[in-house]
Design an enzyme around this catalytic site. Structure first.
Site, PDB file in Angstrom:
ATOM      1  N   GLU A   1       3.864  -6.664   2.744  1.00  0.00           N
ATOM      2  CA  GLU A   1       3.946  -7.305   0.839  1.00  0.00           C
ATOM      3  C   GLU A   1       3.619  -5.953   0.229  1.00  0.00           C
ATOM      4  O   GLU A   1       2.409  -5.779  -0.301  1.00  0.00           O
ATOM      5  CB  GLU A   1       3.041  -8.537   0.926  1.00  0.00           C
ATOM      6  CG  GLU A   1       1.814  -8.054   1.622  1.00  0.00           C
ATOM      7  CD  GLU A   1       0.158  -9.095   1.544  1.00  0.00           C
ATOM      8  OE1 GLU A   1       1.181 -10.479   1.312  1.00  0.00           O
ATOM      9  OE2 GLU A   1      -0.995  -9.041   1.656  1.00  0.00           O
TER      10      GLU A   1
ATOM     11  N   GLY B   1       0.907  -1.508  -0.013  1.00  0.00           N
ATOM     12  CA  GLY B   1       0.481  -0.690   0.089  1.00  0.00           C
ATOM     13  C   GLY B   1       1.276   1.228  -0.326  1.00  0.00           C
ATOM     14  O   GLY B   1       0.491   2.191   0.044  1.00  0.00           O
TER      15      GLY B   1
ATOM     16  N   CYS C   1     -10.258   4.505 -30.463  1.00  0.00           N
ATOM     17  CA  CYS C   1     -11.272   5.843 -30.552  1.00  0.00           C
ATOM     18  C   CYS C   1     -12.375   5.862 -29.911  1.00  0.00           C
ATOM     19  O   CYS C   1     -13.943   4.798 -29.660  1.00  0.00           O
ATOM     20  CB  CYS C   1     -12.104   4.822 -32.144  1.00  0.00           C
ATOM     21  SG  CYS C   1     -12.536   3.021 -31.819  1.00  0.00           S
TER      22      CYS C   1
ATOM     23  N   GLY D   1       3.901  -3.892  -3.539  1.00  0.00           N
ATOM     24  CA  GLY D   1       4.102  -4.103  -5.212  1.00  0.00           C
ATOM     25  C   GLY D   1       4.553  -3.019  -5.568  1.00  0.00           C
ATOM     26  O   GLY D   1       5.222  -3.022  -6.106  1.00  0.00           O
TER      27      GLY D   1
HETATM   28  C1  LIG Z   1      -3.848  -8.141   0.161  1.00  0.00           C
HETATM   29  C2  LIG Z   1      -2.578  -7.230  -0.411  1.00  0.00           C
HETATM   30  N1  LIG Z   1      -1.709  -7.198  -0.465  1.00  0.00           N
HETATM   31  C3  LIG Z   1      -0.543  -6.073  -1.311  1.00  0.00           C
HETATM   32  C4  LIG Z   1      -1.318  -5.522  -2.080  1.00  0.00           C
HETATM   33  C5  LIG Z   1       0.050  -5.008  -2.527  1.00  0.00           C
HETATM   34  O1  LIG Z   1      -0.784  -3.117  -2.547  1.00  0.00           O
HETATM   35  P1  LIG Z   1       0.603  -2.250  -3.412  1.00  0.00           P
HETATM   36  O2  LIG Z   1       1.193  -2.601  -4.669  1.00  0.00           O
HETATM   37  O3  LIG Z   1      -0.304  -1.071  -3.114  1.00  0.00           O
HETATM   38  O4  LIG Z   1       1.988  -2.090  -2.118  1.00  0.00           O
HETATM   39  C6  LIG Z   1      -2.519  -5.285  -2.587  1.00  0.00           C
HETATM   40  C7  LIG Z   1      -3.301  -4.912  -3.562  1.00  0.00           C
HETATM   41  O5  LIG Z   1      -4.000  -4.917  -4.068  1.00  0.00           O
HETATM   42  C8  LIG Z   1      -3.271  -6.596  -1.455  1.00  0.00           C
HETATM   43  O6  LIG Z   1      -4.413  -6.207  -2.334  1.00  0.00           O
END
Ligand SMILES: Cc1ncc(COP(=O)(O)O)c(C=O)c1O
Length: 396
Positions: free
Chosen positions: A270, A232, A346, A272
């Site tokens: 975790e 997040g 388009c 992303g």
């Molecule tokens: C359960 C969970 N963990 C981790 C993430 C990764 O989030 P971010 O990419 O914002 O760090 C998400 C993103 O949707 C998620 O739903």
């Protein structure tokens, strides 16, 4: 400023034979350097997993493998892909709506922890594990009120969502686990906010997680050892130089862990977006520049079917211009103007940046969108209109 090597790749590509082009470019050395700094800054009892949903390209996963502690999958498809790419890696599996076959696959693929999202999923997991005579370690994904902590653009805490269990269901979940012979509760999982840009706010969220974890451990679950604090951390797309200060966050986190006496708990991130967004670029060559009722539109090769991030986030995506080195004859050009950058679809929704100032631009130049390494290509409606796919380049 774009790094010189990035600029050169686009310029060279623009000089290849054929039509004007579009391409994704991933700078793997940038990814490795950024992820290593992230991992190194974390306090001792913390781990960094990569949420593969942000960008599951094999080259990205392999570049991250020696750096992160493991990978998170959010579907059976991701799980299989991750195991195929990373046979030895630690994997965890979350996400709502897991199929029975995905729960089975999680057991067969030897994942480390499964994040349970509902009471029914917990019961199904128990009967599948019993049938397979397997032991499964889980975290309960929980949705708790966030109190006076400021919400981000995407907040899932303390409100109705399909994710996790509300606190009122915790005792029911614990009694299913208590009666189960095949499920072991290792701890709790929270992912209550995305797009977090405010360090103080995120520390408050961590403090809430710690306090809740300790309260539950004391009241009902003495043996829990793991707290997953989700991902997040956001990218400041409207002011990209104004970063979430990860090293300072880690310093504050370290103090919070000591003050809250959480040193004996494995605290797992975790993330992303914050890991992979920065290493990715999506470049589009300008096909046309045209006025329309007082505005200027730049039509470029590709579009939101390759790079849905601006449409998904409803923002003007940051970009840089790379001028073509070829001599340009009588092609449309502009200088010192505000422009709206669109793709080849388009639909009027195919907008990547709106009313942004450019110093000078002509047909053949590259518009290079930065921070395109997360939730970009893989969230895009790639088959719409059957346009050609972009070139994909991995730079070591
Ligand atoms: C359960 C969970 N963990 C981790 C993430 C990764 O989030 P971010 O990419 O914002 O760090 C998400 C993103 O949707 C998620 O739903």
């Amino acid at each position: 400023m774009l790094p010189e090597k990035i600029k050169q790749v686009f310029q060279n590509l623009g000089e290849e034979q054929g039509d004007l082009k579009c391409a994704y470019l991933y700078d793997l050395s940038e990814l490795v350097s950024h992820a290593s700094k992230m991992r190194e800054a974390l306090p001792e009892n913390c781990e960094l997993f990569y949420a593969a949903k942000a960008n599951p390209e094999a080259e990205i996963l392999q570049a991250l493998e020696p750096i992160v502690d493991g990978f998170e999958a959010a579907s059976g498809g991701e799980l299989k892909w991750l195991r195929q790419q990373l046979p030895e890696q630690r994997l965890i599996f979350g996400g709502p709506g897991k199929l029975d076959c995905e729960l089975e696959a999680a057991i067969d693929l030897n994942i480390e922890l499964l994040h349970v999202e509902s009471l029914y999923e917990l019961r199904r997991l128990q009967s599948i594990a019993q049938r397979k005579n397997a032991k499964v370690s889980i975290l309960l994904r929980m949705n708790i009120p966030i109190g006076d902590i400021n919400q981000t653009r995407l907040c899932m805490g303390g409100k109705p969502t399909p994710f996790g269990l509300e606190e009122a269901l915790l005792t029911d979940a614990l009694s299913v686990i208590g009666e189960s012979t095949n499920i072991e509760l290792k701890g709790f999982h929270f992912h209550l906010m995305s797009h977090q840009l405010d360090l103080d706010n995120h520390i408050k969220l961590m403090a809430l997680y710690f306090e809740t974890f300790k309260r539950w451990r004391e009241s009902y679950a003495q043996n829990v050892t793991h707290l997953n604090v989700g991902g997040g951390i956001g990218i400041n797309y409207s002011d990209p130089d104004n970063w979430f200060d990860w090293p300072r966050f880690c310093d504050r986190l370290s103090r919070l862990i000591n003050d809250s006496q959480m040193q004996d708990v494995t605290i797992r991130f975790e993330c992303g977006r914050f890991v992979s967004a920065q290493c990715g670029y999506y470049g589009m060559q300008v096909l046309d520049i045209k006025p329309s009722y007082g505005e200027i539109f730049v039509v470029a090769r590709g579009g939101t079917h390759h790079f849905r991030t601006p449409a998904a986030q409803n923002h003007s995506h940051p970009f840089k211009i790379v001028h073509s080195r070829l001599t340009k004859e009588a092609v449309p050009r502009i200088s010192q103007s505000r422009v709206t950058i669109v793709g080849q679809l388009c639909t009027p929704k195919d907008v990547l940046a709106k009313q942004e100032f450019v110093e000078s631009l002509s047909v053949g130049d590259w518009i290079v969108f930065t921070y395109a390494g997360a939730y970009a290509w893989n969230i895009s409606h790639q088959n719409f209109l059957m346009h050609e796919k972009p070139r994909v380049i991995f730079l070591d």
